[in-house]
Design a protein around this motif. Structure first.
Motif, mmCIF file in Angstrom:
data_model
loop_
_atom_site.group_PDB
_atom_site.id
_atom_site.type_symbol
_atom_site.label_atom_id
_atom_site.label_comp_id
_atom_site.label_asym_id
_atom_site.label_seq_id
_atom_site.Cartn_x
_atom_site.Cartn_y
_atom_site.Cartn_z
ATOM 1 N N ARG A 194 2.707 17.322 68.090
ATOM 2 C CA ARG A 194 2.938 16.474 66.875
ATOM 3 C C ARG A 194 4.763 16.655 66.776
ATOM 4 N NH1 ARG A 194 -1.886 17.305 64.407
ATOM 5 N NH2 ARG A 194 -1.180 16.349 62.434
ATOM 6 N N ASN A 195 5.584 16.488 68.473
ATOM 7 C CA ASN A 195 6.594 16.126 68.354
ATOM 8 C C ASN A 195 6.675 14.546 68.444
ATOM 9 O OD1 ASN A 195 9.098 15.146 69.011
ATOM 10 N ND2 ASN A 195 9.916 18.055 69.468
ATOM 11 N N ARG A 196 7.248 13.732 67.736
ATOM 12 C CA ARG A 196 7.055 12.228 66.974
ATOM 13 C C ARG A 196 7.929 12.027 68.963
ATOM 14 N NH1 ARG A 196 10.356 8.207 63.509
ATOM 15 N NH2 ARG A 196 9.655 6.355 64.665
ATOM 16 N N GLN A 249 10.072 18.898 63.333
ATOM 17 C CA GLN A 249 10.430 19.005 64.550
ATOM 18 C C GLN A 249 11.540 20.371 64.623
ATOM 19 O OE1 GLN A 249 7.819 19.785 66.942
ATOM 20 N NE2 GLN A 249 6.719 18.768 65.567
ATOM 21 N N LYS A 305 2.992 23.255 69.427
ATOM 22 C CA LYS A 305 3.838 22.709 67.908
ATOM 23 C C LYS A 305 4.971 22.908 67.905
ATOM 24 C CE LYS A 305 2.489 26.958 64.399
ATOM 25 N NZ LYS A 305 2.493 28.482 63.621
ATOM 26 N N LEU A 306 5.521 22.881 69.733
ATOM 27 C CA LEU A 306 6.783 21.964 70.286
ATOM 28 C C LEU A 306 6.670 20.953 70.275
ATOM 29 C CD1 LEU A 306 9.253 25.181 71.704
ATOM 30 C CD2 LEU A 306 9.959 23.456 69.679
ATOM 31 N N ARG A 316 9.458 31.742 81.263
ATOM 32 C CA ARG A 316 9.166 33.632 80.638
ATOM 33 C C ARG A 316 7.402 33.806 81.342
ATOM 34 N NH1 ARG A 316 9.579 34.613 74.792
ATOM 35 N NH2 ARG A 316 7.095 33.893 74.974
ATOM 36 N N LEU A 328 11.552 28.590 65.417
ATOM 37 C CA LEU A 328 11.539 28.817 66.480
ATOM 38 C C LEU A 328 12.622 29.789 67.718
ATOM 39 C CD1 LEU A 328 8.270 29.364 68.201
ATOM 40 C CD2 LEU A 328 9.899 28.149 69.199
ATOM 41 N N THR A 329 13.525 29.097 67.662
ATOM 42 C CA THR A 329 14.476 29.559 68.330
ATOM 43 C C THR A 329 15.159 30.971 67.612
ATOM 44 O OG1 THR A 329 15.254 27.441 69.092
ATOM 45 C CG2 THR A 329 16.949 29.179 69.568
ATOM 46 N N PHE A 380 14.230 38.908 77.744
ATOM 47 C CA PHE A 380 13.178 39.207 78.821
ATOM 48 C C PHE A 380 13.991 39.387 80.180
ATOM 49 C CE2 PHE A 380 10.302 37.459 81.877
ATOM 50 C CZ PHE A 380 9.025 38.128 81.936
ATOM 51 N N TYR A 398 10.037 29.164 77.567
ATOM 52 C CA TYR A 398 9.468 29.627 77.334
ATOM 53 C C TYR A 398 8.161 30.029 77.885
ATOM 54 C CZ TYR A 398 11.698 30.265 72.570
ATOM 55 O OH TYR A 398 12.552 30.109 71.680
ATOM 56 N N TYR A 402 10.313 13.062 61.647
ATOM 57 C CA TYR A 402 10.900 14.320 62.864
ATOM 58 C C TYR A 402 11.494 15.423 61.807
ATOM 59 C CZ TYR A 402 12.661 15.535 67.198
ATOM 60 O OH TYR A 402 13.119 16.254 68.530
ATOM 61 N N THR A 408 14.132 23.173 75.766
ATOM 62 C CA THR A 408 13.343 25.126 75.583
ATOM 63 C C THR A 408 12.320 25.085 75.965
ATOM 64 O OG1 THR A 408 13.964 24.341 72.873
ATOM 65 C CG2 THR A 408 12.974 26.197 72.582
ATOM 66 N N HIS A 441 10.848 23.334 62.648
ATOM 67 C CA HIS A 441 10.043 23.811 63.496
ATOM 68 C C HIS A 441 10.982 25.154 64.694
ATOM 69 C CE1 HIS A 441 6.611 26.001 65.079
ATOM 70 N NE2 HIS A 441 6.838 25.563 65.862
ATOM 71 N N GLY A 442 11.420 23.732 64.898
ATOM 72 C CA GLY A 442 12.260 23.986 66.812
ATOM 73 C C GLY A 442 13.608 25.310 66.153
ATOM 74 N N GLU A 481 5.774 13.446 59.040
ATOM 75 C CA GLU A 481 6.141 14.347 60.637
ATOM 76 C C GLU A 481 6.457 13.042 61.397
ATOM 77 O OE1 GLU A 481 2.422 17.110 61.787
ATOM 78 O OE2 GLU A 481 2.073 15.228 61.703
ATOM 79 N N ARG A 482 6.629 11.980 61.054
ATOM 80 C CA ARG A 482 7.668 10.408 62.004
ATOM 81 C C ARG A 482 8.642 10.840 61.676
ATOM 82 N NH1 ARG A 482 4.267 7.614 64.911
ATOM 83 N NH2 ARG A 482 6.089 6.716 64.662
ATOM 84 N N LYS A 516 13.040 33.065 65.470
ATOM 85 C CA LYS A 516 12.463 34.463 65.799
ATOM 86 C C LYS A 516 12.637 34.780 66.921
ATOM 87 C CE LYS A 516 7.648 33.165 65.729
ATOM 88 N NZ LYS A 516 6.671 32.285 65.311
ATOM 89 N N HIS A 517 12.726 33.822 67.866
ATOM 90 C CA HIS A 517 12.985 34.524 69.356
ATOM 91 C C HIS A 517 14.949 35.687 69.316
ATOM 92 C CE1 HIS A 517 9.830 33.704 71.888
ATOM 93 N NE2 HIS A 517 9.511 32.308 70.886
#
Lengths: 412, 188
Positions: free
Chosen positions: A213-215, B20, A209-210, A154, B27-28, B37, A151, B17, A147, B23-24, B14-15, B30-31
Motif C-alpha cells: 500500500r506504499n504510494r 507509509q 506493509k512496507l 535476513r 518498523l525501524t 542478526f 529484511y 504517503y 529497507t 509505519h516505516g 494513504e495517498r 521496532k527492529h
C-alpha cells in the motif's frame, strides 16, 4: 481473436548491433543498458531505442554468462552433472537438483520412496521462498525501497542455514541423487524448519506493509510492463510472470510430480498483468509455500529415502568396505554411470522462476547423448520487448525486476 | 484451486504517503532493540552443521599407513577434474608391500575444487574426507595445489571403521589412545 505483434525476436543480438551501427533519423537515440547495470541482476545487456525518455524498442542480448552446461552434460555421467545444476538458477539450487533428479528418473522409468518425495518437496519450496525473497527484495531496492531488501535477506540467510544443514553447503547444494538423496535429512533440520515457519509469516507481513500500500511503490509498479494473457501464452512465459497475467497454469497442479497432489495449496493469479500483479503473485506464493512446508513437515513419512537399486544408487558404504559384490557395483556405478535405456524424455517442474525442463536424449549407457535445458528465465526474457515498449527509460528497471530472471540459468 | 490476488485501492489518507512514512519509522524502531542478526565474521566464526562440506583431505590410519590405495575413483568422478593421482607400488621393504598400491603423489587443485563431496562419497577405502575448512587462501596458484604431504597433514588420523588389516596384528579399534573418529556416520 488473435492479435498481431511486430516482434523482432530472432537474433536480437544481431539486430541490436545493426541498430547501433545505423544512422538514426530524427530524435531517436540508442543506448546500452548493461551488461554491468545493477538492475539487470547479472550480465544482461539490453539495447534500447529511445525517443526522448520513451522506449521505442528494446532488444535483450543474452549470452554473457554462457558456460556450455548442455555440452558439459554430454561428457559426464548423470550423477556427475548434479553439481552443474546448482549453477543454473543459482538462487534456487535445491529446486534445480530436484527437477534434474526427476528428469533422469523419468528416463530410467523408476520411482522414489515417499519420504524422498516429501523431502524433495521441502527442498523445492524452501528454494521457492528464498528465490522470491531475493526477487522481491531487489524489486523493492530497484524502485527505491532499500529497507525491504535488508529484511528479506535476513530471512534468506535462515534458509541458507537450513540448506547447509540438510545438504552440507549453502549455495552449491548438490543434494539429490538419481533415485534418492545424498543422505537423509539430519535430525536437527526439522526443529529448524518449524522455527522458521513460525517466524517467517511475520516477515512477509512486514514486507507486505512496507510495499503493497506504499504510494510510491504502487505508482512505480502499477500499469508498468503490461503483459496480456494472450501475449503471455504466445511467448511461452511461465511461472509467476504467467500467473501474474491471470493464466491458471502451475505444473504442480497441472501435472503433479513429487507427490504435490497430496498437498493443499492455492495458485495465486493476477488480474491485470502488470509489474504490480507479478509482485502480488510472488507474495502470495510465498504464503502458499509456507502452507506446503507445514503440511510436508507434519505428514513426513518414515522409511528409506533411497531406492534400493544398487545399479542406480551407490551401495551402502559399510557394505562396499566389506563385501565383494557391492564393491563391484560401486566401481561399475561410478565409472560407467547409470545404464540408462535409449529414449527421449522431457520432464519439467515448477521452479521459482517458471517451468524448468530437462529434455534428455539417451542412446543408452551412462552419459546423455543430448541434454537440453529449458530455462524459464531465457523464455521469460522474450517478453521484454513487448513489456517495455512505450514506457519510460526508468520503468525498464521495474520491468526487469518484476520479470525476476537469473542470467546463470538464462545463458547456462 | 486458484485465487485472485487482491489489488488494494489506496485511500486518500494513504495517498498522502504519511502513513507509509510513519509505519516505516515505526518498523525501524521496532527492529532496533532486537537481537543483531549479523556476525562479526573473522572474530566470530559461523557455526557449521555436521555435514558441512569443506576442503577435501587425505587421512592415515592409526598405524600410520596412508589409507589411499590409488584406485583413482575420486579422480574419475571429480566433476571439475581437480584431482590428479600418480600411483605406484609400495616399496619392497614395507610389510604387506604386495597387498595394495599407494599414491606417489596426490594433488588436489583447491582452485578447481567445487566441494561437491563426490570424492568422499565414492572412496572405497574411506581415505578422503571433507573437513570443515572453508577459508582457504594462498598467494600463488601453485601454493593452492595441495600435494600428498599437505593433504595428509590436514587430514590427520582416522581409525578404520572395518579394520581391514586386523589379521596382520594391528591393535584393536578400542585400544587406549586410539584417536576419536571424526565424521563417523556420514553416509558415503
Amino acid at each position: 481473436m488473435t492479435t498481431k505483434h511486430e516482434m523482432e525476436l530472432i537474433d536480437s543480438a544481431a539486430r541490436a548491433q545493426q541498430v547501433m551501427e545505423e544512422e538514426l533519423a530524427g530524435e531517436k537515440m540508442v543506448i546500452n543498458m548493461g551488461p554491468q547495470h545493477p538492475s539487470t541482476h547479472g550480465v544482461l545487456r539490453v539495447v534500447l531505442e529511445l525517443d526522448g525518455e520513451e522506449i521505442v524498442n528494446a532488444w535483450p542480448d543474452v549470452g554473457y554468462l554462457h558456460r556450455g552446461d548442455e555440452k558439459i552434460a554430454e561428457n559426464m555421467t548423470y550423477t556427475q552433472f548434479i553439481p552443474y545444476t546448482d549453477r543454473l538458477d543459482y538462487l534456487a539450487p535445491l529446486a534445480n537438483n530436484v527437477t534434474y533428479a526427476y528428469a533422469v528418473e523419468k528416463l530410467l522409468g523408476m520411482d522414489v520412496p515417499p519420504r524422498c518425495k516429501y523431502i524433495r518437496v521441502i527442498c523445492a519450496e524452501l528454494a521457492r521462498i528464498s528465490s522470491h525473497l531475493l526477487g522481491l527484495g531487489s524489486f523493492g531496492m530497484d524502485v527505491g525501497a532499500m529497507t525491504v531488501f535488508l529484511y528479506t535477506f535476513r530471512e534468506r540467510e535462515k534458509i541458507y542455514d537450513m540448506a547447509e544443514c540438510i545438504s552440507g553447503a549453502r549455495f552449491t547444494t548438490s543434494y539429490t541423487r538419481i533415485g534418492g538423496l545424498a543422505h537423509d535429512m539430519p535430525p536437527e533440520f526439522v526443529p529448524m524448519l518449524r522455527k522458521f515457519l513460525k517466524e517467517f509469516p511475520a516477515t512477509i507481513d512486514e514486507v507486505d506493509k512496507l510495499l503493497t500500500r506504499n504510494r510510491i511503490f504502487c505508482e512505480r509498479a502499477r500499469g508498468i510492463g503490461m503483459l496480456t494473457k494472450a501475449d503471455a501464452i504466445d511467448l511461452g512465459v511461465t511461472g509467476p510472470c504467467l500467473r501474474g497475467s491471470g493464466v491458471d497454469w502451475d505444473i504442480r497442479k497441472a501435472h503433479p510430480y513429487s507427490s504435490y497432489e497430496d498437498f493443499e495449496f492455492e495458485v495465486p493469479l493476477g488480474s491485470v498483468g502488470d509489474s504490480y500483479d507479478r509482485y502480488l503473485v510472488r507474495m502470495e506464493e510465498m504464503r502458499q509455500s509456507v502452507r506446503i512446508l507445514q503440511q510436508a513437515i507434519d505428514n513426513l513419512p518414515d522409511g528409506p529415502v533411497n531406492s534400493p537399486d544398487a545399479k542406480i544408487l551407490l551401495p551402502d558404504k559399510e557394505a562396499v568396505l566389506t563385501k565383494m559384490e557391492e564393491l563391484i557395483h560401486h566401481f561399475i556405478n561410478v565409472t560407467e554411470g547409470i545404464n540408462a535405456p535409449p529414449g527421449e524424455v522431457y520432464f519439467s517442474a515448477e521452479n521459482p522462476k517458471g517451468e524448468l525442463g530437462f529434455y534428455i536424449v539417451s542412446k543408452g549407457g551412462g552419459t546423455p547423448h543430448r541434454l537440453k535445458i529449458r530455462s524459464p528465465s531465457f523464455v521469460n526474457l522474450q517478453a521484454l520487448p513487448i513489456m517495455a515498449k512505450g514506457h519510460m527509460m526508468s520503468d525498464m528497471v521495474t520491468i526487469l525486476a518484476s520479470l525476476d530472471f537469473v542470467m546463470g540459468e538464462c545463458d547456462r | 484451486m486458484t485465487m485472485q490476488v487482491e489489488r488494494p485501492k489506496l485511500t486518500i489518507w494513504e495517498r498522502t504517503y504519511l502513513p507509509q512514512i510513519l509505519h516505516g519509522l515505526w518498523l525501524t524502531l521496532k527492529h532496533i532493540p532486537q537481537r543483531k542478526f549479523t556476525r562479526q565474521y573473522p572474530e566470530e566464526k559461523p557455526p557449521l552443521h555436521g555435514a558441512y562440506r569443506g576442503a577435501p583431505t587425505l587421512v592415515k590410519d592409526p598405524e600410520g599407513r596412508v589409507k589411499c590405495v590409488s584406485c583413482q575413483l575420486c579422480e574419475f568422478v571429480c566433476p571439475p577434474k581437480a584431482i590428479r593421482i600418480t600411483p605406484r607400488a609400495r616399496p619392497e621393504d614395507v610389510p604387506d608391500a604386495n597387498v595394495e598400491k599407494e599414491p606417489e603423489d596426490f594433488v588436489i587443485d583447491m582452485l578447481r575444487c567445487i566441494y561437491c563431496g563426490y570424492c568422499e562419497e565414492v572412496c572405497p577405502e574411506e581415505a578422503i574426507f571433507l573437513k570443515q575448512d572453508f577459508a582457504i587462501a594462498g598467494y600463488t596458484r601453485e601454493e593452492l595445489r595441495f600435494h600428498k604431504e599437505k593433504l595428509l597433514e590436514l587430514g590427520g588420523v582416522q581409525p578404520d571403521s572395518i579394520w581391514k588389516w586386523k589379521f596382520k596384528g594391528a591393535p584393536p579399534l578400542d585400544a587406549p589412545g586410539a584417536p576419536k573418529r571424526e565424521g563417523a556416520g556420514r553416509k558415503g
